[in-house]
Design a protein around this motif. Structure first.
Motif, short mmCIF file in Angstrom:
data_model
loop_
_atom_site.label_atom_id
_atom_site.label_comp_id
_atom_site.label_asym_id
_atom_site.label_seq_id
_atom_site.Cartn_x
_atom_site.Cartn_y
_atom_site.Cartn_z
N ILE A 50 4.00 7.27 2.04
CA ILE A 50 4.82 6.22 2.66
C ILE A 50 4.40 4.87 2.09
CG2 ILE A 50 5.43 5.08 4.82
CD1 ILE A 50 4.84 7.76 6.21
N TYR A 51 5.39 4.15 1.53
CA TYR A 51 5.15 2.83 0.96
C TYR A 51 5.36 1.78 2.04
CZ TYR A 51 5.19 4.74 -3.76
OH TYR A 51 4.89 5.44 -4.88
N GLY A 52 4.53 0.75 2.04
CA GLY A 52 4.70 -0.30 3.02
C GLY A 52 3.84 -1.51 2.72
N THR A 53 3.88 -2.46 3.65
CA THR A 53 3.14 -3.71 3.54
C THR A 53 2.24 -3.83 4.76
OG1 THR A 53 5.05 -4.68 2.44
CG2 THR A 53 3.38 -6.19 3.22
N VAL A 54 1.02 -4.29 4.57
CA VAL A 54 0.07 -4.44 5.67
C VAL A 54 0.55 -5.54 6.60
CG1 VAL A 54 -2.30 -5.05 6.27
CG2 VAL A 54 -1.85 -3.64 4.27
N ALA A 55 0.70 -5.21 7.90
CA ALA A 55 1.12 -6.18 8.91
C ALA A 55 -0.06 -6.63 9.77
CB ALA A 55 2.22 -5.58 9.79
N ILE A 94 0.83 -1.20 0.00
CA ILE A 94 0.00 0.00 0.00
C ILE A 94 0.86 1.25 0.00
CG2 ILE A 94 -1.92 -1.11 1.22
CD1 ILE A 94 -0.84 0.51 3.72
N VAL A 95 0.20 2.39 -0.21
CA VAL A 95 0.81 3.71 -0.09
C VAL A 95 -0.13 4.54 0.77
CG1 VAL A 95 1.57 5.77 -1.32
CG2 VAL A 95 1.80 3.54 -2.40
N THR A 96 0.42 5.27 1.73
CA THR A 96 -0.41 6.15 2.55
C THR A 96 -0.61 7.47 1.83
OG1 THR A 96 1.41 7.17 3.75
CG2 THR A 96 0.51 5.12 4.65
#
Length: 106
Positions: A70-75, A64-66
């Protein structure tokens, strides 16, 4: 905007000319609103529905991207928030409404 001004000027001139010009003015105004609906409002609503569907279907591991970029992965996922793994052990809790789909993920 120039088109609207021209239509209003024609309507003012048409009011002196008769009833037929008045009907054509209202038809043009209705056509203008129809064009605005089909080219602006309808696509935006479709995009909002797709984004809401994406947010409700989030699962662990999704990229995802906020809204802040901010790029990241759902935890982890909760009712209104999502825990996003950014890098290594760094995790951020963000509101679901600020999440967008990562278009660079395949």
């Amino acid at each position: 905007m120039n088109v609207l001004i021209t239509l209003l000027q024609q309507a003012a001139a048409g009011a002196q000319g008769g009833q037929a010009n008045q009907w054509s003015f209202w038809i043009m105004i209705a056509a203008l609103f129809a064009v605005m609906y089909f080219f602006m409002i309808r696509p935006q609503r479709k995009q909002q529905k797709e984004l809401e569907k994406f947010r409700s279907g989030l699962k662990k591991g999704d990229r995802i991207v906020t809204a802040g970029g901010i790029y990241g992965t759902v935890a982890d996922i909760e009712e209104r928030t999502v825990l996003v793994k950014v890098d290594g052990d760094v995790k951020l809790r963000v509101d679901k409404s600020s999440i967008q789909k990562d278009s660079s993920a395949n």
